[in-house]
Design a protein around this motif. Structure first.
Motif, PDB file in Angstrom:
ATOM      1  N   THR A  72       8.559  23.701  54.742  1.00 28.24           N
ATOM      2  CA  THR A  72       8.716  23.064  53.439  1.00 28.24           C
ATOM      3  C   THR A  72       8.969  24.147  52.406  1.00 28.24           C
ATOM      4  O   THR A  72       8.234  25.131  52.332  1.00 28.24           O
ATOM      5  CB  THR A  72       7.453  22.274  53.053  1.00 28.24           C
ATOM      6  N   LEU A  73      10.024  23.972  51.608  1.00 30.64           N
ATOM      7  CA  LEU A  73      10.354  24.924  50.553  1.00 30.64           C
ATOM      8  C   LEU A  73      10.078  24.290  49.197  1.00 30.64           C
ATOM      9  O   LEU A  73      10.424  23.133  48.955  1.00 30.64           O
ATOM     10  CB  LEU A  73      11.823  25.345  50.636  1.00 30.64           C
ATOM     11  N   ARG A  74       9.443  25.058  48.324  1.00 30.21           N
ATOM     12  CA  ARG A  74       9.169  24.606  46.963  1.00 30.21           C
ATOM     13  C   ARG A  74       9.593  25.689  45.976  1.00 30.21           C
ATOM     14  O   ARG A  74       9.303  26.869  46.186  1.00 30.21           O
ATOM     15  CB  ARG A  74       7.686  24.290  46.778  1.00 30.21           C
ATOM     16  N   VAL A  75      10.246  25.272  44.901  1.00 30.14           N
ATOM     17  CA  VAL A  75      10.592  26.182  43.818  1.00 30.14           C
ATOM     18  C   VAL A  75       9.628  25.917  42.667  1.00 30.14           C
ATOM     19  O   VAL A  75       9.473  24.772  42.227  1.00 30.14           O
ATOM     20  CB  VAL A  75      12.041  25.982  43.346  1.00 30.14           C
ATOM     21  N   HIS A  76       8.970  26.962  42.188  1.00 29.64           N
ATOM     22  CA  HIS A  76       8.028  26.847  41.075  1.00 29.64           C
ATOM     23  C   HIS A  76       8.559  27.628  39.877  1.00 29.64           C
ATOM     24  O   HIS A  76       9.082  28.740  40.025  1.00 29.64           O
ATOM     25  CB  HIS A  76       6.659  27.402  41.453  1.00 29.64           C
ATOM     26  N   ALA A  77       8.424  27.039  38.701  1.00 28.82           N
ATOM     27  CA  ALA A  77       8.733  27.735  37.459  1.00 28.82           C
ATOM     28  C   ALA A  77       7.449  28.372  36.935  1.00 28.82           C
ATOM     29  O   ALA A  77       6.415  27.705  36.835  1.00 28.82           O
ATOM     30  CB  ALA A  77       9.305  26.767  36.429  1.00 28.82           C
ATOM     31  N   LEU A  78       7.494  29.648  36.627  1.00 27.66           N
ATOM     32  CA  LEU A  78       6.334  30.318  36.051  1.00 27.66           C
ATOM     33  C   LEU A  78       6.187  29.887  34.596  1.00 27.66           C
ATOM     34  O   LEU A  78       7.176  29.723  33.878  1.00 27.66           O
ATOM     35  CB  LEU A  78       6.480  31.826  36.154  1.00 27.66           C
ATOM     36  N   THR A  79       4.940  29.699  34.175  1.00 30.11           N
ATOM     37  CA  THR A  79       4.668  29.237  32.818  1.00 30.11           C
ATOM     38  C   THR A  79       3.746  30.205  32.092  1.00 30.11           C
ATOM     39  O   THR A  79       3.083  31.045  32.707  1.00 30.11           O
ATOM     40  CB  THR A  79       4.021  27.842  32.841  1.00 30.11           C
ATOM     41  N   ARG A  80       3.701  30.052  30.790  1.00 33.78           N
ATOM     42  CA  ARG A  80       2.796  30.866  29.971  1.00 33.78           C
ATOM     43  C   ARG A  80       2.151  29.971  28.918  1.00 33.78           C
ATOM     44  O   ARG A  80       2.714  28.960  28.506  1.00 33.78           O
ATOM     45  CB  ARG A  80       3.558  32.002  29.301  1.00 33.78           C
ATOM     46  N   VAL A  81       0.975  30.358  28.483  1.00 30.85           N
ATOM     47  CA  VAL A  81       0.255  29.586  27.466  1.00 30.85           C
ATOM     48  C   VAL A  81       0.847  29.894  26.096  1.00 30.85           C
ATOM     49  O   VAL A  81       0.997  31.067  25.715  1.00 30.85           O
ATOM     50  CB  VAL A  81      -1.244  29.917  27.480  1.00 30.85           C
ATOM     51  N   GLU A 128     -13.168  19.344  24.879  1.00 30.49           N
ATOM     52  CA  GLU A 128     -12.741  20.321  25.882  1.00 30.49           C
ATOM     53  C   GLU A 128     -11.604  21.186  25.327  1.00 30.49           C
ATOM     54  O   GLU A 128     -10.817  20.754  24.476  1.00 30.49           O
ATOM     55  CB  GLU A 128     -12.266  19.604  27.148  1.00 30.49           C
ATOM     56  N   LEU A 129     -11.552  22.426  25.833  1.00 29.07           N
ATOM     57  CA  LEU A 129     -10.497  23.345  25.416  1.00 29.07           C
ATOM     58  C   LEU A 129      -9.244  23.075  26.246  1.00 29.07           C
ATOM     59  O   LEU A 129      -9.266  23.139  27.471  1.00 29.07           O
ATOM     60  CB  LEU A 129     -10.938  24.797  25.598  1.00 29.07           C
ATOM     61  N   GLY A 130      -8.143  22.755  25.577  1.00 27.95           N
ATOM     62  CA  GLY A 130      -6.887  22.495  26.266  1.00 27.95           C
ATOM     63  C   GLY A 130      -5.863  23.570  25.943  1.00 27.95           C
ATOM     64  O   GLY A 130      -6.062  24.396  25.036  1.00 27.95           O
ATOM     65  N   GLU A 131      -4.791  23.588  26.672  1.00 22.77           N
ATOM     66  CA  GLU A 131      -3.752  24.581  26.448  1.00 22.77           C
ATOM     67  C   GLU A 131      -2.372  23.950  26.613  1.00 22.77           C
ATOM     68  O   GLU A 131      -2.196  22.990  27.359  1.00 22.77           O
ATOM     69  CB  GLU A 131      -3.902  25.763  27.400  1.00 22.77           C
ATOM     70  N   THR A 132      -1.421  24.490  25.889  1.00 20.41           N
ATOM     71  CA  THR A 132      -0.027  24.067  26.001  1.00 20.41           C
ATOM     72  C   THR A 132       0.759  25.181  26.669  1.00 20.41           C
ATOM     73  O   THR A 132       0.658  26.349  26.263  1.00 20.41           O
ATOM     74  CB  THR A 132       0.569  23.770  24.611  1.00 20.41           C
ATOM     75  N   ARG A 133       1.521  24.825  27.703  1.00 21.35           N
ATOM     76  CA  ARG A 133       2.288  25.815  28.450  1.00 21.35           C
ATOM     77  C   ARG A 133       3.782  25.510  28.373  1.00 21.35           C
ATOM     78  O   ARG A 133       4.185  24.370  28.188  1.00 21.35           O
ATOM     79  CB  ARG A 133       1.852  25.848  29.918  1.00 21.35           C
ATOM     80  N   GLU A 134       4.575  26.551  28.554  1.00 15.99           N
ATOM     81  CA  GLU A 134       6.022  26.390  28.644  1.00 15.99           C
ATOM     82  C   GLU A 134       6.567  27.348  29.701  1.00 15.99           C
ATOM     83  O   GLU A 134       5.945  28.382  29.997  1.00 15.99           O
ATOM     84  CB  GLU A 134       6.693  26.645  27.299  1.00 15.99           C
ATOM     85  N   MET A 135       7.705  27.003  30.280  1.00 14.95           N
ATOM     86  CA  MET A 135       8.320  27.863  31.286  1.00 14.95           C
ATOM     87  C   MET A 135       8.829  29.143  30.631  1.00 14.95           C
ATOM     88  O   MET A 135       9.340  29.111  29.507  1.00 14.95           O
ATOM     89  CB  MET A 135       9.459  27.128  31.986  1.00 14.95           C
ATOM     90  N   ASP A 136       8.664  30.274  31.339  1.00 16.68           N
ATOM     91  CA  ASP A 136       9.069  31.554  30.760  1.00 16.68           C
ATOM     92  C   ASP A 136      10.391  32.065  31.317  1.00 16.68           C
ATOM     93  O   ASP A 136      10.776  33.212  31.061  1.00 16.68           O
ATOM     94  CB  ASP A 136       7.963  32.599  30.926  1.00 16.68           C
ATOM     95  N   GLY A 137      11.103  31.217  32.090  1.00 17.03           N
ATOM     96  CA  GLY A 137      12.422  31.603  32.582  1.00 17.03           C
ATOM     97  C   GLY A 137      12.430  32.256  33.947  1.00 17.03           C
ATOM     98  O   GLY A 137      13.487  32.639  34.443  1.00 17.03           O
ATOM     99  N   ARG A 138      11.270  32.373  34.575  1.00 12.92           N
ATOM    100  CA  ARG A 138      11.198  32.962  35.912  1.00 12.92           C
ATOM    101  C   ARG A 138      10.830  31.898  36.951  1.00 12.92           C
ATOM    102  O   ARG A 138      10.131  30.939  36.642  1.00 12.92           O
ATOM    103  CB  ARG A 138      10.172  34.095  35.955  1.00 12.92           C
ATOM    104  N   PHE A 139      11.314  32.105  38.170  1.00  9.10           N
ATOM    105  CA  PHE A 139      11.071  31.160  39.256  1.00  9.10           C
ATOM    106  C   PHE A 139      10.627  31.904  40.508  1.00  9.10           C
ATOM    107  O   PHE A 139      10.969  33.070  40.713  1.00  9.10           O
ATOM    108  CB  PHE A 139      12.344  30.359  39.569  1.00  9.10           C
TER     109      PHE A 139
END
Length: 252
Positions: free
Chosen positions: A13-22, A32-43
């Protein structure tokens, strides 16, 4: 990380993941403490092995978890000199790292995108890849080299030789653009496809390919401002990256 693509094959099984940052921390209504993340352009690619094996481009390995064994496997049959001559100009190494067993293999983060696909093993499925597009493939597949027989092939950006992927299994190639921006064109043998520039990510090995000026005659070519173009004919599929020259903000 954020899962953006998954393909389940037989034993792999192959999976592509996008790296994210807070990008922001906040408090939820219940405190509760929450966070917002966005993709940083790396996979990164995750290969989950279930008794199967995967061939990985040298240098792409990051880490593995589980009962995983690694060894070096040549990508073509024959002596070292023959392999070195065959792969020269194709942009690919004469060797690949083979991982087998039970567990997961992760690759180094990359700013390029990945295309995951599967071949049935039919000879008509064989694909010719752009230079350095190969990333990984199930070890039931073969990565060889195709030599263009036409004189035009000598002038092409890919040289006389291109990587050729064949066999049955799941594979992944690197792409300069997201999957959503790749244009898939099916040729049925009654028409030709003319492509300006080296925008063909991969195409069926059954197709005929020629490199020539868009218009005949050197003077006419200079007047149009167009250089050499690729002309595909026959029956098969071509995967184009028409947005390669522009900066894309799209995601998979």
């Amino acid at each position: 990380m954020q899962l953006v693509q998954e393909h389940v094959g037989s034993g792999l099984t192959l999976r592509v993941h996008a790296l994210t940052r807070v990008t922001r921390f906040s408090r939820t209504p219940d405190g509760e403490l929450g966070e917002t993340r966005e993709m940083d352009g790396r996979f990164t690619v995750e290969a989950e092995l279930n008794g199967s094996g995967v061939l990985l481009e040298p240098g792409a390995f990051q880490y593995s978890v589980g009962q995983i064994e690694a060894n070096v496997q040549q990508q073509q049959q024959g002596g070292f000199l023959r392999r070195a001559m065959a792969t020269a100009g194709s942009g690919e190494s004469a060797f690949a790292t083979r991982f087998t067993g039970q567990g997961k293999v992760w690759t180094e983060p990359s700013r390029k995108h990945f295309v995951i696909a599967e071949m049935s093993g039919d000879p008509s499925d064989a694909m010719l890849l752009d230079d350095r597009a190969f990333y990984l493939a199930q070890d039931t597949m073969q990565l060889g080299t195709h030599t263009h027989s036409s004189i035009s092939g000598i002038l092409s950006g890919n040289g006389l030789r291109q990587p050729k992927l064949s066999g049955r299994g799941v594979f992944a190639v690197e792409s300069p653009v997201p999957v959503s921006e790749i244009e898939v064109i099916e040729l049925e043998g009654r028409q030709t496809l003319t492509v300006d520039g080296d925008l063909a990510l991969m195409y069926s090995a059954s197709l005929n390919v020629e490199l020539r000026p868009l218009v005949r005659g050197m003077r006419n070519a200079m007047r149009t401002g167009e250089g050499f173009v690729y002309v595909f004919s026959g029956k098969g599929t071509v995967y184009l990256t028409p947005t390669h020259r522009t900066i894309s903000g799209a995601s998979l």
